[in-house]
Design an enzyme around this catalytic site. Structure first.
Site, mmCIF file in Angstrom:
data_model
loop_
_atom_site.group_PDB
_atom_site.id
_atom_site.type_symbol
_atom_site.label_atom_id
_atom_site.label_comp_id
_atom_site.label_asym_id
_atom_site.label_seq_id
_atom_site.Cartn_x
_atom_site.Cartn_y
_atom_site.Cartn_z
ATOM 1 N N SER A 84 22.126 0.020 -75.338
ATOM 2 C CA SER A 84 23.347 0.239 -76.175
ATOM 3 C C SER A 84 23.570 -0.780 -77.310
ATOM 4 O O SER A 84 24.362 -0.513 -78.212
ATOM 5 C CB SER A 84 24.490 0.474 -75.535
ATOM 6 O OG SER A 84 24.505 1.658 -74.850
ATOM 7 N N LYS A 98 33.298 -4.767 -80.201
ATOM 8 C CA LYS A 98 33.045 -3.448 -79.765
ATOM 9 C C LYS A 98 34.296 -3.199 -78.615
ATOM 10 O O LYS A 98 34.882 -4.224 -77.940
ATOM 11 C CB LYS A 98 31.881 -3.589 -78.678
ATOM 12 C CG LYS A 98 31.740 -2.079 -78.176
ATOM 13 C CD LYS A 98 30.391 -2.178 -77.338
ATOM 14 C CE LYS A 98 30.066 -0.808 -76.833
ATOM 15 N NZ LYS A 98 28.497 -0.644 -76.107
ATOM 16 N N SER A 120 25.481 2.978 -77.267
ATOM 17 C CA SER A 120 27.017 3.248 -77.665
ATOM 18 C C SER A 120 27.559 2.268 -78.418
ATOM 19 O O SER A 120 28.568 2.459 -78.793
ATOM 20 C CB SER A 120 27.416 3.119 -76.065
ATOM 21 O OG SER A 120 27.181 1.621 -75.441
#
Lengths: 95, 486, 478
Positions: B176, B77, B152
């Protein structure tokens, strides 16, 4: 409307965010809706409840006083917007 | 050659056995993610960087100096700082930020010999539940490209779901990891707060953020979590406790396992189709010897309001460092220092980030602190206490991860509150600091994946991984690949 | 109208740890810009603070020394504001739960004791420095100082004059150096002071509106800045105006104070507990271990010096002004026999004068305590006179050798042989008939002249006591 245009401008300045008039208006609307959501908290009586700042009850760990870091100025300043003579440059600060 | 359907565990074995080299594998994934780049799952792919790491890994495998992960490609990420690679956090603010150091999680994976395949797309500064706040564009859900992948960690979820990467790191502040895992049909674990180092993970809400892993299987999650977890002296909130061998307990029997079902997780707002998928999954668990017990988390319905005070408050302060002085974006035109700050931040941040900074600054400002911030911290205590009580009656807690399956892009962008309520089942877990997983459990009638939520006791990741793995031995939901990506 | 001044001081003492409060970068002063600012100090994305245990111990040490309540549980909080020398956009400080709670210090004003309350002392991080030389119209920022541990010591508004404020400040300064937690260097900014000053009509209970005077970097300036600010405030009120609560800067060149920001914005620091740092919890064991490291404190030492060495209040004060000086003095005393007073005169006199002249610290003295003691012993055993001793001391300072070597080499040994002295006296009297006559005629003041001549003839080496005695006898019988 829980937050008006003036409130938005005040907070925006605290947070150093330049907003257009339109943005200020939009934020007044969306922030008010969010505050409406937040105020649902008032449904619960929390008198006397110890506030919880951290998920664990652990105490702060203290480290030994030893210098371990070396000078990495060049690497760090490679990503800086403006430097000179090893200094970070910012618009004139007047005191 | 097609390796992409394989898990990390399988790829690791292939690499060790010399069936494939890391360079071949890495190249294959690089080709595949190029082929499906329309999904927009990645912000940065540096093939030279990746292949270089692959070569090193191959050399290590030859020398026999390797771990189970040596040579395995993993996506990260874009919230984790990676030395020498662009680290944007999904923001215009960091569009030019090449991190000068590695996050602890990145360092651990590097040390284990894994290959950094690329940096995945995400909601800006991890603030979002649909990946629509990314400066780098929305990520498409491979199950229906008009729908959001969740957020996210949407890029990581899609990378794994579309088999563009065998595994990807994620972070979870209010859901997330679990929410996008659920919406894309993969396995995702958010460990207990303090289990994985936050050092080098760009902070959103420090008391809630926790790094985790997104994989095809619970087995991979166990393997990879074992690698990334552990004490870090650079993180004062990291817990100094040995990391158990999560793989070793995967096959423990579930006989007598008590699954708590919180009544609040099955009430109004839960989509019927999601509810029935969860029901079927629970029936499967009963077959495995588990029993269900009703529990209650009475304050969980106030978790979203509580969270939307605490997370923005911390974020408003955490994001103050983005001021155009030492790194990142700086406005071109300004008249003085304050003007430079205000324009830099106005240009660098997107609308949702600004909104949360403003909410946070407001909640902390003079005159409102007690009514908002302190009240939210007290409520947080009550929510955490609910879990403590509940775990007196059960070993794990189960329910849905999200009230609905993936929604259409643009559906909730105009209504932040509706967007926030999407995380109603995941947020209480972050507030309490507990470990939670999303386990693929089936599909709705439209063919969109549903995730089963499994919440464990503090630092009991081993148990939820075991519970997920046993389920995956008798179901194949986790093996489903979106049509067109097989 | 008669006015009363109310002053409270906030002292920022840099703690002399090796590394910073929340990072492992060096705190050494004077390095090239930004070479001691690591990624934590620069607030790169993703970095986290880790607390330095030594900084905590030093704060505890201060708390114990002033008899304050040491809080076993203290909390770090974020103070949010934007400034280029504050990389995170917030300062990690302590707000609601500081490490040191209520305490007090006793100051001495014109021989009278006065108690100044300490509200609290808390740990925080220092900011970097903005350099205002011109860089293409920009300001340069050096973050080497960012993250240096500070102990902010906040007094109660207990002081009523600039004199009291300075006395208090000196007392704090002396204490932190005694405790070896701060080097006290005001020039380099390791010991800084802000003063909250207000005035009110004498007899009024409520405080007036205060102004905060920032970063005043010497004791002299503290006194002047406060004086000028008091005058300014009284002027404002007497001419019908109102004092505004604001931050003002003292300008030592113009000798004025001026408002720091024209548009003083209402500061809203939005303090909240730092989520990156769990509460700091100190156990009894740690606190007791720190207590054991407490040195004898200045007041106790002064009292003991007066009692043990028979010193005056003043001498005891001078000799205990720093721990090193007191240690030096005691070391000298341990080597001389029963002449603590002589040792006191030499340490606070000759030695201090030489140190001052060369801006040296007592620890840098080329004459060790042992060497000074040997010199005093030579005065004591009458090998040399006190006057000659000064010459010997100067030679010792210049590292010309040991006391005895210098006395030997320069032939400075005192003449105590009465035969030799008598011979010199006889010569002097014979050569000065006129003065002998004058003396006989009752002009006794010429006696001094004879002493001078004898000493001169002996090159200062004749024992003055013997010279006096023998001269009197000789003149009486002459």
């Amino acid at each position: 409307m829980l937050i008006n245009n003036d409130d938005v401008k005040k907070i925006a300045h605290l947070a150093r965010l330049a907003l257009t008039e339109q943005e200020s208006k939009d934020f007044a609307g969306s922030l008010s809706r969010i505050l409406g959501l937040i105020e649902q908290m008032n449904a619960v009586d929390t008198a006397g409840v110890e506030p919880m700042a951290h998920p664990s009850e652990a105490a702060l760990r203290l480290r030994e006083d030893v210098v371990k870091e070396e000078n990495q100025r060049d690497q760090f300043q490679a990503v800086a917007p403006a430097t000179e003579a090893g200094l970070y440059l910012v618009p004139r600060v007047l005191e | 050659m097609s390796h992409y359907h394989k898990t990390i565990t399988e790829l690791g074995a292939d690499l060790q056995a010399g069936k494939v080299s890391s360079v071949e594998l890495t190249q294959a994934y690089l080709d595949r993610l190029e082929k499906f780049k329309d999904l927009n799952a990645f912000i940065t792919v540096d093939s030279v960087f990746a292949l270089d790491q692959a070569k090193t890994a191959d050399a290590q495998i030859k020398k026999g100096k390797n771990s189970a992960l040596t040579g395995c490609p993993i996506a990260h990420k874009d919230i984790f700082c990676t030395d020498g690679l662009l680290t944007t956090c999904g923001s215009h603010m960091l569009a030019n930020f090449v991190a000068p150091y590695d996050a602890t999680v990145i360092k651990k994976f590097k040390d284990a010999g894994s290959v950094t395949l690329g940096k995945t797309n995400m909601d800006e500064f991890a603030m979002g539940s649909s990946n629509e706040t990314s400066y780098y564009g929305v990520v498409k859900n491979p199950w229906d490209q008009d729908k959001v992948p969740g957020g996210s960690s949407g890029g990581s979820a899609v990378a794994v779901a579309a088999r563009l990467a065998p595994a990807a790191t994620g972070t979870d502040t209010g859901g997330s990891i679990r929410q996008p895992a659920a919406l894309t049909g993969i396995t995702g674990i958010k460990p207990s707060y303090g289990r994985v180092s936050r050092y080098g993970m760009i902070a959103f809400a420090s008391s809630l953020d926790q790094g985790g892993i997104m994989t095809q299987t619970a087995e991979d999650a166990a393997l990879l979590l074992g690698e990334m977890a552990g004490f870090d002296e650079r993180d004062s909130t990291s817990v100094d406790q040995a990391v158990p061998d999560y793989v070793a307990t995967l096959n423990d029997s579930l006989k007598g396992l008590k699954i708590g079902l919180p009544e609040e997780y099955f009430g109004e707002g839960l989509d019927d189709e999601v509810a029935s998928v969860i029901e079927v999954a629970l029936a499967e668990y009963k077959k495995l010897g588990a029993e269900t017990v009703p529990i209650s988390l009475p304050n969980s319905n106030l978790a979203v309001p509580c969270y939307y005070v605490l997370a923005p408050a911390e974020a408003s302060s955490n994001l103050s460092r983005f001021d155009g002085v030492r790194y990142g974006h700086r406005a071109k035109e300004y008249t003085n220092l304050d003007d430079m700050y205000e324009k830099t931040r106005a240009e660098g941040f997107g609308a949702e980030v600004k909104r949360r900074i403003m909410i946070g600054a407001y909640a902390l400002s003079a005159g409102y602190y007690d009514a908002y911030y302190l009240k939210a911290q007290q409520l947080r205590r009550l929510i955490a206490n609910d879990f403590t009580e509940a775990f007196k009656k059960c070993d794990v807690i189960m329910g849905p991860v999200t009230p609905t399956t993936a929604f259409r892009m643009g559906d909730k962008t105009d209504d932040p509150v509706a967007m926030y309520l999407n995380d109603i089942y995941t947020i209480p877990v972050n507030l309490a600091g507990l470990p939670g997983m999303s386990i693929p459990a089936g599909f709705d009638k439209a063919g969109m994946p549903v995730g089963l939520h499994c919440i464990g006791q503090y630092f009991d990741e081993a148990r939820i991984l075991n519970v997920a793995h046993q389920y995956q031995q008798v179901t194949d939901w986790h093996q489903k690949i979106p049509p067109g990506f097989e | 109208m008669e006015w009363e001044t109310v002053i409270g001081l906030e002292v920022h003492a840099q703690l002399q740890t090796k590394s910073k409060i929340f990072s492992s970068a060096s705190t050494a002063y004077g390095a090239e810009p930004n070479t001691q600012a690591c990624n934590v100090d620069l607030a790169l994305p993703g970095v986290l603070p880790v607390m330095n245990q030594e900084a905590a111990r030093m704060a505890v040490k201060f708390g114990l020394a002033i008899g304050a309540k040491v809080n076993k549980r203290s909390v770090f909080a974020r103070k949010n504001y934007f400034y280029p020398d504050l990389p995170k956009g917030y300062q990690i400080s302590q707000f609601e739960l500081p490490i040191v709670g209520l305490g007090k210090m006793v100051i001495n004003i014109d021989g009278k004791e006065k108690v100044v309350g300490i509200t609290r002392a808390h740990l925080e991080e220092d900011a970097g420095k903005s350099l205002h030389e011109d860089f293409q119209g920009m300001t340069g920022v050096d973050l080497n100082r960012a993250g240096t541990p500070l102990l902010e010591i906040v007094s109660e508004p207990d002081m009523r004059s600039s004199k009291e404020a300075v006395a208090y400040l000196k007392k704090v300064h002396e204490l932190v150096r005694y405790l070896e937690i701060c080097d006290g260097n005001m020039q380099e900014g390791s010991f800084r002071c802000d003063a909250n000053v207000s005035v009110r009509p004498k007899g009024q209970k409520e405080f007036g509106t205060r102004a905060e005077l920032k970063n005043i970097n010497s004791f002299r300036f503290v006194e002047k800045a406060i004086e000028i600010e008091i005058e300014r405030q009284i002027d404002v009120i007497e001419s019908g105006g109102k004092v505004v609560q604001e931050t003002r800067l003292y300008d030592s060149v113009k000798d004025t104070t001026r408002s720091m920001r024209s548009k003083e914005e209402a500061n809203d620091y939005r303090y909240f507990p730092d989520p990156d740092l769990p509460p700091m919890v100190l156990d009894d064991e740690t606190i007791e271990a720190v207590r054991k490291t407490l040195p004898e404190l200045p007041d106790a030492k002064r009292t003991r010096f007066i009692k043990e060495y028979g010193l005056t209040n003043y001498d005891a004060g001078v000799l205990t002004s720093t721990r090193a000086l007191a240690d030096y003095y005691e070391s000298v005393c341990s080597h001389v026999k029963d002449n603590a007073k002589l040792a006191a005169n030499w340490v606070s006199g000759e030695l201090s004068a030489f140190l001052n002249k060369e801006s040296k610290d007592i620890t840098e003295s080329p004459v060790s305590a042992g060497q000074l003691a040997s010199l005093l012993n030579r005065i004591e055993d009458q090998t040399i006179s006190g006057k000659i001793a000064k010459d010997v001391f100067e030679a010792m300072w210049a590292s010309e050798g040991s006391v005895d070597e210098i006395i030997d080499k320069k032939g400075l040994k005192q003449i105590t042989d009465s035969g030799a002295i008598e011979k010199i006296i006889d010569d002097v009297l014979a050569a000065n008939n006129v003065q002998v006559e004058q003396y006989k005629n009752g002009q006794e003041k010429v006696f001094g002249f004879f002493v001078g001549q004898v000493m001169k003839a002996s090159k200062g080496k004749a024992n003055p006591g013997q010279v006096n005695e023998m001269l009197k006898k000789k003149l009486a019988s002459a």
